[in-house]
Design an enzyme around this catalytic site. Structure first.
Site, PDB file in Angstrom:
ATOM      1  N   LYS B 172       0.833  -1.200   0.000  1.00 45.88           N
ATOM      2  CA  LYS B 172       0.000   0.000   0.000  1.00 45.88           C
ATOM      3  C   LYS B 172       0.878   1.264   0.000  1.00 45.88           C
ATOM      4  O   LYS B 172       0.571   2.238  -0.697  1.00 45.88           O
ATOM      5  CB  LYS B 172      -0.903  -0.024   1.236  1.00 45.88           C
ATOM      6  N   LYS B 240      -0.466  11.731   5.255  1.00 40.71           N
ATOM      7  CA  LYS B 240      -0.136  10.735   6.293  1.00 40.71           C
ATOM      8  C   LYS B 240       0.655   9.576   5.674  1.00 40.71           C
ATOM      9  O   LYS B 240       1.677   9.141   6.207  1.00 40.71           O
ATOM     10  CB  LYS B 240      -1.447  10.221   6.903  1.00 40.71           C
TER      11      LYS B 240
END
Lengths: 292, 292, 292, 292
Positions: B172, B240
């Protein structure tokens, strides 16, 4: 009636483009500094000019596809230069990648010859050039570009009108900025994943299964996998374009934070001696920057 | 026999994913901190649990899809936390985006419960979630992931096995690094072109006619054109992730020059108050960095 | 015998330098495009020339101190330009900051006049210029530079011989690269500390008590503290120099990762309209990049 | 009455600091994991403790000076850890460089022991440590720091009060951000000049004659000249600090564009195996990034 075409600059791209012009039935004269490169085209039926000037004298549309300003100046104003034979009834199309400001400068220098000048760099590399599926990015007088559309479509699948003279070059800077970012980003992400223990094929599968799947990644993945980088688009040319982008951005005030990083990365590749490899060799730069 | 599923975290992504699980015929219990969000799913036939713990007690497979570590800890070990009801016959699947090192940490903390833990973040945003065409990036025991494939395929079109626990999170990070670079590069190049006088449609045509054409650019172009950024993937989440990428790269020694620039750019967007807009709002950052 | 000096370009720096030449007893003629700026020097005893050409005709040593290539070309080859009166018995000293490649170009263009050409930019801003404590960075024929040392020392405390023509400009790029990095780093660190809750005076005390204590930080701290940036060295000039550094680095192959960031930061300052403030206004850029 | 001091961590810095405490007449007990390092201090009159715990039991003020969190945890909570003997009548001073958030975390973990905790990293490296001219950057209860001033002044020339607990560490991040930028900028500029043909001594002369002259450049120039980098401040420690700066900036929202570049550059140095050399070895990184 198809106009007589003169084509100068028979590198990887130019040879393929000239061959497609010939196949489309245009009378074609070619010239290359290294004469041997004209051979295959001669066998396909092209005339070979002895000098840029004699090429220009024999053509209605003169096209150049070379590596940059120096080579262009040589062809235009070097010994037996083409510009000596330029006149108001001809069209000069520069399809080489140069900066927008250079194109405008060139326009001023050509003004005394009264030739019509169009800048028409292309999007696409070796394969689309061979298949005649380039995208032509044309800047200059719109009516003239429309007239020449059949000629452009012998080399490409589409002509995009970019605006006045110089905007073809601007569009080329735009697309190569994006290209350079994507290539470097692909190499950086794959290296990041590899150092994090991921399998190359699994990463590739993830990219190609999602919203970022594009022909470029499909093609370049093969090179990255085999760590072998035969040049479709030499890295040194992208380094040069990155510099043009920065110069242009400096003039317009556009921020190019990623573009600056590109210049750093691709220049590093050139410095390491990888300039003649494909842009995908930016993967070697990532390894060079890594501790492993 | 389809296992009983518990799903916690009903934001944009989670709600769509839970609905697809339900449609595929799995018995489903849901929980969300803000109870109202469970309503639409209840109407589709889901049970609504009063607490994470009661959800965990009622399910064989527990899935979480939340914004990050804090929310996860709250669900697992907060008041009436799910972990209290975890046991060796259950499977816990975290589909939220977190860093690989956090996933490993979580694995250690869950070890005493003896639950089987799989990390399975997804590639794809709002639309693929709704249509059940996400790509599932799974890490953990391979046999278990294979067992669960039908459940994963209720939410996605494909499961990519990424390796041991934590490698789903790693994949990811990999794909979001590439995503972030492409989004920022697209915005930077379009802004560069615009400040150089190019027409937006002509630029878009150039990109979509060439080797860089991809679904993502097709979708995001619309937002950039209208300068309106409803969130499919909120910018603050990519900021983030960029931080996670940097933290991970720091550990593995991978160079991430473009990734660092991403953190700078997306963080700037968050700082300007655009964190809840789509990642395409990085175009606003480019304007903010520009003199115009 | 002191040679007759002609001085063109009476901005902040030039006026102070010309005044010091006068004080040292050199016969001085001055010229400035905006004539009013010559007034104070006329009152100190300088002749005021009506044109660059008449200044050049009246002087043995001609000095220019202007903002860049355009202004230089105007003085040298504009209407009644100085170059018309240049000859082999004179010396031309350009003390303006320009790139090394521009200096070499200028050398070629001046060659037909047979004037001796020295490039001698300075290290130091408003205050050292006023006090005659500049450092002169001279490139060109060494013997000639030695001859002119007394004249240079009327403006500065030291002459550093940098090498052949163009190396004065190269040294100036070198020192301004370092200057730009230090100024931006100082602003970045102070902003970082402030956002982390540190007291400005305590930070300053820490810097000035340690190994990084230098006159520049002592002077600039005052501006940063008061957030008021009267120009000793205008930010836009440093942005220009950063571009020269990049251009030069591109030619030599030197990596300039921090230099690239400088160009980004100072250009952003220019874009925001702070170009006429002091380089210390890069602190405003840091605030602009911050979320606060 | 001078308090009994316990000092743990006898590396380059710690040994010198402990020796100065001893010279100032404090009763001193020392401990180091590698016992041999305590020898020279024992010969100067220090007691050598068999464990952190026995050191803590014998001291009123306990000081640590180690490489980071791991080493600290080992001393405090490892086998026979110091924290077992901590009580309300003692003071614990951590002089190691750590992040502000780690300091706050440590504060929470020490709270049950009721010991008073001060964070007091230092500005200055090997030489100021030996000469007792460090600058002490202290955070915590002000009255307690004032009480301890004589002890601090045995190691340093000055105590700067930085604020509440954690602000000493924040000030250290601030100063090391500036230090890292200046060191990298110095190396980058010197390499840029060298590749542009400038003489090293002339460049150095230019820097040291101007507003950027500082003790640090005077000292580091010698290393850069000889291309030999014995560690006064190991490069790997600055890489670590650059990561702390980034982590802190991520929390506060401060932009650190140059700080990010530092992390990239110093990490690259660590990756190349130069982590144990002095920070001045960032000059090797510049050469590595160059084509020459």
């Amino acid at each position: 009636m198809k106009p007589k075409v003169g084509f100068m600059g028979l590198g990887i791209m130019g040879s393929a483009m000239a061959a497609n012009i010939l196949k489309a039935g245009y009378p074609l004269t070619v010239y290359n500094r290294t004469a041997g490169k004209a051979e295959p085209l001669a066998q396909l039926g092209a005339q070979v000019a002895a000098s840029p000037k004699s090429l220009a004298a024999a053509a209605e549309v003169i096209i150049t596809m070379v590596t940059g300003p120096e080579a262009l100046y040589e062809l235009l104003w070097g010994p037996e230069g083409a510009a000596e034979a330029f006149g108001p009834d001809q069209v000069f199309i520069n399809m080489s990648s140069v900066s927008p400001s250079f194109t405008l400068e060139l326009g001023k220098q050509l003004a005394p010859t009264a030739i019509r000048f169009i800048d028409a760099p292309v999007s696409g590399t070796r394969k689309p050039a061979a298949e005649g599926t380039l995208v032509i990015l044309a800047g200059g007088r719109r009516a003239k570009i429309t007239d020449l559309e059949p000629l452009f479509l012998s080399m490409g699948k589409k002509v995009i009108y970019c605006g006045r003279l110089g905007q073809g070059s601007m569009m080329k800077m735009f697309i190569n900025l994006l290209l350079g970012v994507m290539m470097a980003g692909f190499a950086e992400a794959l290296n990041f994943g590899r150092q994090g223990g991921l399998d190359f094929e699994a990463m590739l599968d993830t990219v190609l299964s999602g919203a970022m799947n594009c022909p470029m990644f499909q093609v370049k993945a093969q090179l990255l996998k085999e760590k072998n980088y035969p040049p479709a688009f030499p890295l040194k040319h992208l380094a040069k374009d990155a510099k043009f982008v920065l110069d242009t951005a400096y003039e317009t005030g556009a921020p190019v934070p990623l573009g600056q990083m590109l210049l750093h990365l691709y220049r590093l590749g050139v410095g390491q001696g990888w300039g003649d490899e494909d842009i995908a060799a930016v993967a070697r730069v990532m390894e060079h920057l890594s501790g492993k």
